[in-house]
Design a protein around this motif. Sequence first.
Motif, PDB file in Angstrom:
ATOM      1  N   PRO A  47      17.838 -38.985  22.009  1.00 16.00           N
ATOM      2  CA  PRO A  47      18.376 -37.805  22.712  1.00 16.00           C
ATOM      3  C   PRO A  47      19.806 -37.461  22.337  1.00 16.00           C
ATOM      4  O   PRO A  47      20.251 -36.331  22.581  1.00 16.00           O
ATOM      5  N   ASN A  48      20.548 -38.395  21.759  1.00 18.38           N
ATOM      6  CA  ASN A  48      21.960 -38.148  21.451  1.00 18.38           C
ATOM      7  C   ASN A  48      22.233 -37.851  19.985  1.00 18.38           C
ATOM      8  O   ASN A  48      23.392 -37.862  19.557  1.00 18.38           O
ATOM      9  N   LEU A  49      21.192 -37.581  19.212  1.00 21.62           N
ATOM     10  CA  LEU A  49      21.399 -37.331  17.789  1.00 21.62           C
ATOM     11  C   LEU A  49      21.185 -35.879  17.370  1.00 21.62           C
ATOM     12  O   LEU A  49      21.619 -35.478  16.301  1.00 21.62           O
ATOM     13  N   GLY A  50      20.535 -35.090  18.203  1.00 18.37           N
ATOM     14  CA  GLY A  50      20.209 -33.715  17.825  1.00 18.37           C
ATOM     15  C   GLY A  50      21.416 -32.893  17.427  1.00 18.37           C
ATOM     16  O   GLY A  50      21.494 -32.346  16.317  1.00 18.37           O
ATOM     17  N   LEU A  53      23.453 -33.977  14.241  1.00 15.30           N
ATOM     18  CA  LEU A  53      22.927 -33.596  12.941  1.00 15.30           C
ATOM     19  C   LEU A  53      22.912 -32.082  12.741  1.00 15.30           C
ATOM     20  O   LEU A  53      23.182 -31.591  11.644  1.00 15.30           O
ATOM     21  N   LEU A  54      22.577 -31.357  13.798  1.00 16.39           N
ATOM     22  CA  LEU A  54      22.524 -29.897  13.739  1.00 16.39           C
ATOM     23  C   LEU A  54      23.751 -29.357  14.458  1.00 16.39           C
ATOM     24  O   LEU A  54      23.869 -29.493  15.676  1.00 16.39           O
ATOM     25  N   ARG A  55      24.647 -28.753  13.711  1.00 12.50           N
ATOM     26  CA  ARG A  55      25.935 -28.359  14.276  1.00 12.50           C
ATOM     27  C   ARG A  55      26.072 -26.845  14.334  1.00 12.50           C
ATOM     28  O   ARG A  55      26.075 -26.159  13.314  1.00 12.50           O
ATOM     29  N   SER A  56      26.125 -26.375  15.579  1.00  9.93           N
ATOM     30  CA  SER A  56      26.256 -24.934  15.819  1.00  9.93           C
ATOM     31  C   SER A  56      26.775 -24.730  17.228  1.00  9.93           C
ATOM     32  O   SER A  56      26.449 -25.516  18.139  1.00  9.93           O
ATOM     33  N   ASN A  57      27.564 -23.704  17.421  1.00 13.65           N
ATOM     34  CA  ASN A  57      28.124 -23.412  18.745  1.00 13.65           C
ATOM     35  C   ASN A  57      27.049 -23.019  19.742  1.00 13.65           C
ATOM     36  O   ASN A  57      27.282 -23.079  20.958  1.00 13.65           O
ATOM     37  N   VAL A  58      25.887 -22.591  19.260  1.00 15.11           N
ATOM     38  CA  VAL A  58      24.848 -22.102  20.173  1.00 15.11           C
ATOM     39  C   VAL A  58      23.756 -23.142  20.422  1.00 15.11           C
ATOM     40  O   VAL A  58      22.841 -22.895  21.195  1.00 15.11           O
ATOM     41  N   LEU A  59      23.842 -24.295  19.770  1.00 23.79           N
ATOM     42  CA  LEU A  59      22.840 -25.334  19.990  1.00 23.79           C
ATOM     43  C   LEU A  59      23.379 -26.377  20.962  1.00 23.79           C
ATOM     44  O   LEU A  59      24.422 -26.983  20.734  1.00 23.79           O
ATOM     45  N   LEU A  60      22.646 -26.579  22.050  1.00 23.22           N
ATOM     46  CA  LEU A  60      23.005 -27.583  23.044  1.00 23.22           C
ATOM     47  C   LEU A  60      22.025 -28.749  22.961  1.00 23.22           C
ATOM     48  O   LEU A  60      21.078 -28.723  22.169  1.00 23.22           O
ATOM     49  N   THR A  61      22.244 -29.770  23.774  1.00 22.03           N
ATOM     50  CA  THR A  61      21.392 -30.953  23.700  1.00 22.03           C
ATOM     51  C   THR A  61      19.936 -30.642  24.028  1.00 22.03           C
ATOM     52  O   THR A  61      19.034 -31.371  23.586  1.00 22.03           O
ATOM     53  N   ASN A  62      19.675 -29.586  24.787  1.00 22.98           N
ATOM     54  CA  ASN A  62      18.298 -29.239  25.123  1.00 22.98           C
ATOM     55  C   ASN A  62      17.655 -28.308  24.103  1.00 22.98           C
ATOM     56  O   ASN A  62      16.508 -27.900  24.259  1.00 22.98           O
ATOM     57  N   SER A  63      18.401 -27.941  23.059  1.00 31.35           N
ATOM     58  CA  SER A  63      17.835 -27.035  22.045  1.00 31.35           C
ATOM     59  C   SER A  63      17.891 -27.615  20.637  1.00 31.35           C
ATOM     60  O   SER A  63      17.523 -26.941  19.683  1.00 31.35           O
ATOM     61  N   ALA A  64      18.359 -28.849  20.491  1.00 32.24           N
ATOM     62  CA  ALA A  64      18.354 -29.532  19.200  1.00 32.24           C
ATOM     63  C   ALA A  64      17.966 -30.990  19.439  1.00 32.24           C
ATOM     64  O   ALA A  64      18.457 -31.629  20.364  1.00 32.24           O
ATOM     65  N   ILE A  71      13.964 -33.351  12.207  1.00 31.02           N
ATOM     66  CA  ILE A  71      14.993 -32.685  12.996  1.00 31.02           C
ATOM     67  C   ILE A  71      14.457 -31.313  13.414  1.00 31.02           C
ATOM     68  O   ILE A  71      13.857 -30.598  12.617  1.00 31.02           O
ATOM     69  N   ALA A  72      14.692 -30.940  14.658  1.00 26.85           N
ATOM     70  CA  ALA A  72      14.145 -29.678  15.152  1.00 26.85           C
ATOM     71  C   ALA A  72      15.175 -28.962  16.019  1.00 26.85           C
ATOM     72  O   ALA A  72      15.987 -29.598  16.686  1.00 26.85           O
ATOM     73  N   PHE A  73      15.107 -27.624  15.989  1.00 29.66           N
ATOM     74  CA  PHE A  73      15.972 -26.846  16.878  1.00 29.66           C
ATOM     75  C   PHE A  73      15.254 -25.580  17.323  1.00 29.66           C
ATOM     76  O   PHE A  73      14.353 -25.073  16.662  1.00 29.66           O
ATOM     77  N   PHE A  74      15.692 -25.084  18.479  1.00 28.43           N
ATOM     78  CA  PHE A  74      15.067 -23.936  19.148  1.00 28.43           C
ATOM     79  C   PHE A  74      15.644 -22.639  18.593  1.00 28.43           C
ATOM     80  O   PHE A  74      16.853 -22.528  18.388  1.00 28.43           O
ATOM     81  N   CYS A  75      14.789 -21.671  18.334  1.00 32.28           N
ATOM     82  CA  CYS A  75      15.213 -20.369  17.811  1.00 32.28           C
ATOM     83  C   CYS A  75      14.624 -19.256  18.672  1.00 32.28           C
ATOM     84  O   CYS A  75      13.559 -19.412  19.258  1.00 32.28           O
ATOM     85  N   PRO A  76      15.272 -18.076  18.687  1.00 34.48           N
ATOM     86  CA  PRO A  76      16.576 -17.758  18.086  1.00 34.48           C
ATOM     87  C   PRO A  76      17.712 -18.083  19.041  1.00 34.48           C
ATOM     88  O   PRO A  76      17.569 -18.985  19.865  1.00 34.48           O
ATOM     89  N   ASN A  77      18.813 -17.320  18.941  1.00 32.83           N
ATOM     90  CA  ASN A  77      19.989 -17.548  19.776  1.00 32.83           C
ATOM     91  C   ASN A  77      19.650 -17.364  21.244  1.00 32.83           C
ATOM     92  O   ASN A  77      18.699 -16.651  21.601  1.00 32.83           O
ATOM     93  N   ILE A  78      20.445 -18.009  22.120  1.00 32.08           N
ATOM     94  CA  ILE A  78      20.188 -17.907  23.559  1.00 32.08           C
ATOM     95  C   ILE A  78      20.572 -16.550  24.122  1.00 32.08           C
ATOM     96  O   ILE A  78      20.127 -16.166  25.200  1.00 32.08           O
TER      97      ILE A  78
END
Length: 391
Positions: A47-50, A53-64, A71-78
């Motif tokens: 839970p603490n690696l998302g 590894l994925l660095r973006s101002n719009v990605l939070l712990t619940n979306s990466a 590695i996975a992330f939620f799209c698109p922007n919030i």
Amino acid sequence: MTRQFIEGKLPGWFETPKPKNFRKIHPYDHRWITEIAVLGNDIPRHPNLGTYLLRSNVLLTNSARTGRSGIAFFCPNIAYLGGDIDTVLVRPTLFIPDAMQVVEHLCKYSGMACKVSDKGFYTQDIIRKVGDLATLATFLRDPIIRAVLEKFLDKTRPGQGVEDEGIVLRDRRYVNLLSVAKILGDHESCRKIIDRFVAIGLFHRGFVFHCRFCRAADWFAVGEVTEEFSCKRCSKTQKYTSQNFKANEPEWFYKLDEIPYLGLENNMQVPLLALDCLRRRSKRSFMYTTDLEIIPQDDSKPTMEIDICCIVDGILTIGEAKTQNRLDSSATREIESLTRYRDLARKILPRRVVFATWAERWSDTTQERIREAFTELPVEVNLLESRDLLS
């Protein structure tokens, strides 16, 4: 798509793929998950690696996150303020850490620090000399080569007139051709092994000279002598003659490089062979680091040392390696050692804990204590014994 990483970082932004084969894509209603697989680098599910590894101002712990498939992330922007899908497409930077960086991050997140221990530095140095972990493990599994290396640790002084045991000076053994041939069985194999180990810097050639003034005997590397040598005790410079050596001509004596010598003194073969055992069992990916020290926050003294630390097919693995069949000499200290590993496992959340021994098998009491210590934690416990390490 295929991308190349430079020092663990993807140059520029990751070009997030957009949905295809839809008649209409409305950015406000359309949601999907982008998954990234990195060849040879299966990152642990944690839970603490998302967002590490994925660095973006719009990605939070619940979306990466890091998951079973990568590695996975939620799209698109919030947030959606109008425009087509490109205006809200998440384009993160991507960082792929090595095993050491993963453990450093997880320790830091849990209020701790970690660093490579002295034994870990010894191990890293010898791996660099030999080439890689697999090659070094092949050497250490070979009983004859292991016997040659262990001969340097033997401080028993040869008897008078014995020529095939090398020489012991100041509690340090230097081997000669005859002493290595005695182990290997023939001179041809002996020369090949010596030449190979000299070439990679594992062995160093030199001479043993006796000072004519103070009578001290010492080993001198080839670079320390010309037609003369300086005594290391009295500093007298002298030309070497038959008075300075026992035979008619100077004889080669070989010194084991200092770092591998210290590593062998600290039983580095057990964690090394345990790591290689786990590497050989891996199917897709294996990343590792050498022995680590765990240091509490706001403290400079380590509270424990991890002998085994690796990521096997995405499974974070930590563990202990011992030469004997117990974790410690007393029941109290053995339980304390297991308690430290259990507490660390609760903090950094490995999915596997390994205990390796150079002995034929772990004692029944130790096996029982190990299983009891991790009963309530969701971790797989592996016990490795000498047959696992040497097969």
